[in-house]
Design a protein around this motif. Structure first.
Motif, PDB file in Angstrom:
ATOM      1  N   LYS A  23      53.624  30.005  59.107  1.00 25.89           N
ATOM      2  CA  LYS A  23      53.157  29.105  59.784  1.00 25.89           C
ATOM      3  C   LYS A  23      51.539  29.063  59.360  1.00 25.89           C
ATOM      4  O   LYS A  23      50.698  28.550  60.084  1.00 25.89           O
ATOM      5  CB  LYS A  23      53.285  28.853  61.063  1.00 25.89           C
ATOM      6  N   SER A  24      51.213  29.764  58.179  1.00 25.26           N
ATOM      7  CA  SER A  24      49.795  29.965  57.841  1.00 25.26           C
ATOM      8  C   SER A  24      49.311  28.734  57.455  1.00 25.26           C
ATOM      9  O   SER A  24      49.979  27.589  56.920  1.00 25.26           O
ATOM     10  CB  SER A  24      49.736  30.773  56.695  1.00 25.26           C
ATOM     11  N   ASN A  25      47.862  28.366  57.295  1.00 21.02           N
ATOM     12  CA  ASN A  25      47.364  27.308  56.917  1.00 21.02           C
ATOM     13  C   ASN A  25      47.792  27.259  55.321  1.00 21.02           C
ATOM     14  O   ASN A  25      47.377  26.022  54.786  1.00 21.02           O
ATOM     15  CB  ASN A  25      45.750  27.320  57.012  1.00 21.02           C
ATOM     16  N   PHE A  26      48.016  28.357  54.695  1.00 22.27           N
ATOM     17  CA  PHE A  26      48.316  28.287  53.207  1.00 22.27           C
ATOM     18  C   PHE A  26      49.463  27.465  52.888  1.00 22.27           C
ATOM     19  O   PHE A  26      49.624  26.650  52.203  1.00 22.27           O
ATOM     20  CB  PHE A  26      48.626  29.696  52.764  1.00 22.27           C
ATOM     21  N   LEU A  41      52.501  31.592  43.643  1.00 23.95           N
ATOM     22  CA  LEU A  41      51.380  31.643  44.790  1.00 23.95           C
ATOM     23  C   LEU A  41      52.411  32.215  45.944  1.00 23.95           C
ATOM     24  O   LEU A  41      51.729  32.828  46.694  1.00 23.95           O
ATOM     25  CB  LEU A  41      50.903  30.133  45.166  1.00 23.95           C
ATOM     26  N   GLU A  42      53.735  31.859  46.167  1.00 20.71           N
ATOM     27  CA  GLU A  42      54.453  32.427  47.323  1.00 20.71           C
ATOM     28  C   GLU A  42      54.496  34.014  47.045  1.00 20.71           C
ATOM     29  O   GLU A  42      54.625  34.691  47.715  1.00 20.71           O
ATOM     30  CB  GLU A  42      55.812  31.888  47.340  1.00 20.71           C
ATOM     31  N   ALA A  43      54.544  34.258  45.647  1.00 24.01           N
ATOM     32  CA  ALA A  43      54.560  35.731  45.393  1.00 24.01           C
ATOM     33  C   ALA A  43      53.299  36.425  45.808  1.00 24.01           C
ATOM     34  O   ALA A  43      53.286  37.418  46.355  1.00 24.01           O
ATOM     35  CB  ALA A  43      54.990  36.066  44.115  1.00 24.01           C
ATOM     36  N   VAL A  44      52.432  35.907  45.331  1.00 26.71           N
ATOM     37  CA  VAL A  44      50.917  36.387  45.789  1.00 26.71           C
ATOM     38  C   VAL A  44      50.855  36.402  47.012  1.00 26.71           C
ATOM     39  O   VAL A  44      50.389  37.534  47.986  1.00 26.71           O
ATOM     40  CB  VAL A  44      49.970  35.794  45.215  1.00 26.71           C
ATOM     41  N   TYR A  45      51.214  35.128  48.048  1.00 26.64           N
ATOM     42  CA  TYR A  45      51.029  35.366  49.276  1.00 26.64           C
ATOM     43  C   TYR A  45      51.865  36.406  49.978  1.00 26.64           C
ATOM     44  O   TYR A  45      51.503  37.197  50.891  1.00 26.64           O
ATOM     45  CB  TYR A  45      51.420  34.020  50.054  1.00 26.64           C
ATOM     46  N   ALA A  46      53.221  36.647  49.540  1.00 23.74           N
ATOM     47  CA  ALA A  46      53.954  37.436  50.024  1.00 23.74           C
ATOM     48  C   ALA A  46      53.512  39.030  50.027  1.00 23.74           C
ATOM     49  O   ALA A  46      53.622  39.792  50.786  1.00 23.74           O
ATOM     50  CB  ALA A  46      55.328  37.533  49.493  1.00 23.74           C
ATOM     51  N   PHE A  47      52.891  39.178  48.754  1.00 18.50           N
ATOM     52  CA  PHE A  47      52.436  40.587  48.632  1.00 18.50           C
ATOM     53  C   PHE A  47      51.268  40.584  49.621  1.00 18.50           C
ATOM     54  O   PHE A  47      51.158  41.776  50.423  1.00 18.50           O
ATOM     55  CB  PHE A  47      51.745  40.633  47.030  1.00 18.50           C
ATOM     56  N   CYS A  48      50.188  39.731  49.738  1.00 16.76           N
ATOM     57  CA  CYS A  48      48.976  40.136  50.669  1.00 16.76           C
ATOM     58  C   CYS A  48      49.679  40.095  52.117  1.00 16.76           C
ATOM     59  O   CYS A  48      49.196  40.920  52.855  1.00 16.76           O
ATOM     60  CB  CYS A  48      48.340  38.826  50.706  1.00 16.76           C
ATOM     61  N   ARG A  49      50.722  39.265  52.644  1.00 19.86           N
ATOM     62  CA  ARG A  49      51.160  39.279  53.785  1.00 19.86           C
ATOM     63  C   ARG A  49      51.810  40.930  53.942  1.00 19.86           C
ATOM     64  O   ARG A  49      51.553  41.506  55.205  1.00 19.86           O
ATOM     65  CB  ARG A  49      52.343  38.328  53.927  1.00 19.86           C
ATOM     66  N   LEU A  50      52.670  41.455  53.123  1.00 20.53           N
ATOM     67  CA  LEU A  50      53.135  42.475  53.371  1.00 20.53           C
ATOM     68  C   LEU A  50      52.454  43.656  53.210  1.00 20.53           C
ATOM     69  O   LEU A  50      52.304  44.778  53.991  1.00 20.53           O
ATOM     70  CB  LEU A  50      54.358  42.954  52.123  1.00 20.53           C
ATOM     71  N   HIS A  86      61.908  46.120  44.840  1.00 23.86           N
ATOM     72  CA  HIS A  86      61.442  45.298  45.739  1.00 23.86           C
ATOM     73  C   HIS A  86      61.334  43.713  45.364  1.00 23.86           C
ATOM     74  O   HIS A  86      60.960  43.531  44.378  1.00 23.86           O
ATOM     75  CB  HIS A  86      59.801  45.445  46.156  1.00 23.86           C
ATOM     76  N   PRO A  87      61.998  42.749  46.075  1.00 24.51           N
ATOM     77  CA  PRO A  87      61.791  41.425  45.533  1.00 24.51           C
ATOM     78  C   PRO A  87      60.525  40.953  45.298  1.00 24.51           C
ATOM     79  O   PRO A  87      60.526  39.919  44.385  1.00 24.51           O
ATOM     80  CB  PRO A  87      62.636  40.583  46.665  1.00 24.51           C
ATOM     81  N   VAL A  88      59.453  41.150  46.052  1.00 25.91           N
ATOM     82  CA  VAL A  88      58.289  40.626  45.657  1.00 25.91           C
ATOM     83  C   VAL A  88      57.571  41.156  44.648  1.00 25.91           C
ATOM     84  O   VAL A  88      56.742  40.237  43.689  1.00 25.91           O
ATOM     85  CB  VAL A  88      57.216  41.162  46.794  1.00 25.91           C
ATOM     86  N   GLY A 140      41.541  34.558  46.494  1.00 26.74           N
ATOM     87  CA  GLY A 140      41.024  33.289  45.746  1.00 26.74           C
ATOM     88  C   GLY A 140      41.036  33.470  44.286  1.00 26.74           C
ATOM     89  O   GLY A 140      41.285  32.606  43.641  1.00 26.74           O
ATOM     90  N   LEU A 141      40.309  34.682  43.709  1.00 25.40           N
ATOM     91  CA  LEU A 141      40.541  34.765  42.219  1.00 25.40           C
ATOM     92  C   LEU A 141      41.910  34.798  41.676  1.00 25.40           C
ATOM     93  O   LEU A 141      42.024  34.334  40.605  1.00 25.40           O
ATOM     94  CB  LEU A 141      39.653  36.103  42.032  1.00 25.40           C
ATOM     95  N   MET A 142      42.814  35.344  42.346  1.00 27.77           N
ATOM     96  CA  MET A 142      44.224  35.394  42.021  1.00 27.77           C
ATOM     97  C   MET A 142      44.743  33.811  41.994  1.00 27.77           C
ATOM     98  O   MET A 142      45.384  33.436  40.816  1.00 27.77           O
ATOM     99  CB  MET A 142      45.026  36.434  42.749  1.00 27.77           C
ATOM    100  N   CYS A 143      44.289  33.074  42.893  1.00 25.37           N
ATOM    101  CA  CYS A 143      44.977  31.864  42.929  1.00 25.37           C
ATOM    102  C   CYS A 143      44.427  30.828  42.193  1.00 25.37           C
ATOM    103  O   CYS A 143      45.207  30.331  41.671  1.00 25.37           O
ATOM    104  CB  CYS A 143      44.722  31.202  44.477  1.00 25.37           C
ATOM    105  N   ILE A 144      43.301  31.112  41.520  1.00 29.65           N
ATOM    106  CA  ILE A 144      42.572  29.994  40.733  1.00 29.65           C
ATOM    107  C   ILE A 144      43.301  30.284  39.278  1.00 29.65           C
ATOM    108  O   ILE A 144      43.278  29.224  38.562  1.00 29.65           O
ATOM    109  CB  ILE A 144      41.059  30.189  40.647  1.00 29.65           C
ATOM    110  N   GLU A 145      43.676  31.472  38.942  1.00 21.81           N
ATOM    111  CA  GLU A 145      44.445  31.619  37.801  1.00 21.81           C
ATOM    112  C   GLU A 145      45.785  30.646  37.779  1.00 21.81           C
ATOM    113  O   GLU A 145      46.130  30.695  36.650  1.00 21.81           O
ATOM    114  CB  GLU A 145      44.684  33.115  37.467  1.00 21.81           C
TER     115      GLU A 145
END
Length: 293
Positions: A23-26, A41-50, A86-88, A140-145
């Protein structure tokens, strides 16, 4: 190959569930991406979350540090083809094969989370800024790519926006962090405004505390403004997902200011309807701007 397809689908569902569950702002920004970009982006977010979950779990420091070390090993699987189930990792491999996501930015996120294990005080703004860079600007640097961008200035945009978002988070969570014995606000600022750490940890809403929080709020605002100044209108349209994030968090900062930074009597938040309105409005504006251009 059916087996490979099954693994890919399972990995995608795993990353998507983590994103939706948060339920993140993301989540509101993700809605406006193409399927390929959303999956990355879901993969990047999952990595950061875990990685962040390693910090938050109730476990001895040694166990947490071992968890951080494990994620460093998983990056070898992402970038060097080392074995992992690992799925991520599976989805991150796909993401880095399609987008120029740098390993050093993923390492920075791990380094930032490791700081949360070994450190619960920050002496200076420079020290806290380093933390903000690692846990937010690097994301953010990952996301802009993934989003795509036109000029190198977009990297400055990502750095400043990340610092602004993370500092806003810190201001919102002062009370929650204090209850856990954690103080992110720089000790040099507490001294400058005459706020004792004892008062902060006890949840005292003093005039000195309010003045300091307004100062920190202005510091966050300056980074929002720097981010906006770094890129032009056309690039803002290309980075509309990041712009949605920025506007949602800016609204959160304004909500904190309206309450006089009374973080002790409830957690400030932006209503779900307003988040969606911001997202739709920003996306529609970007589309209309593209048509006009």
């Amino acid at each position: 190959m059916p087996q490979a397809s099954f693994i890919a689908d399972a990995a995608s569902r795993y990353c998507r569930k983590l994103t939706e569950k948060s339920k993140s702002n993301f989540y509101y920004a993700f809605l406006f991406l193409s399927a390929e970009k959303r999956a990355a982006l879901e993969a990047v977010y999952a990595f950061c979350r875990l990685v962040d979950d390693v910090v938050d779990e109730e476990a001895p420091v040694e166990t947490k540090l071992a968890g951080i070390a494990k994620w460093r090993e998983e990056l070898d699987a992402v970038y060097n083809g080392a074995e992992s189930s690992h799925p991520v990792v599976f989805k991150l491999r796909e993401a880095v094969s399609r987008f120029a996501i740098r390993r050093e930015d993923m390492e920075a996120v791990i380094d930032g989370c490791a700081m949360d294990i070994t450190q619960n005080r920050y002496q200076t703004w420079d020290e806290l800024r380093t933390y903000c860079y690692r846990v937010a600007s690097a994301v953010g640097l990952m996301c802009i790519e993934i989003f795509g961008y036109c000029t190198p200035k977009a990297r400055e945009y990502a750095v400043d926006l990340g610092i602004a978002l993370q500092l806003t988070n810190i201001l919102r969570d002062v009370a929650e962090d204090a209850r856990r014995g954690r103080v992110y606000l720089p000790a040099e600022d507490l001294r400058a405004f005459g706020v004792s750490e004892a008062d902060l940890l006890a949840g005292h809403l003093t005039p000195a505390f309010t003045r300091m929080m307004h100062f920190e709020g202005q510091r966050a605002r300056s980074h929002y403004l720097r981010a906006r100044a770094a890129i032009g209108r056309a690039e803002r349209r290309q980075l509309v997902v990041a712009e949605i994030m920025g506007d949602i968090y800016y609204a959160l900062l304004e909500q904190l200011e309206r309450t006089g930074f009374d973080v002790w009597n409830g957690k400030a938040q932006v209503a779900r309807g307003k988040k969606m309105a911001i997202a739709i409005g920003k996306f529609a504006s970007a589309k209309l701007g593209a048509l006009a251009g």
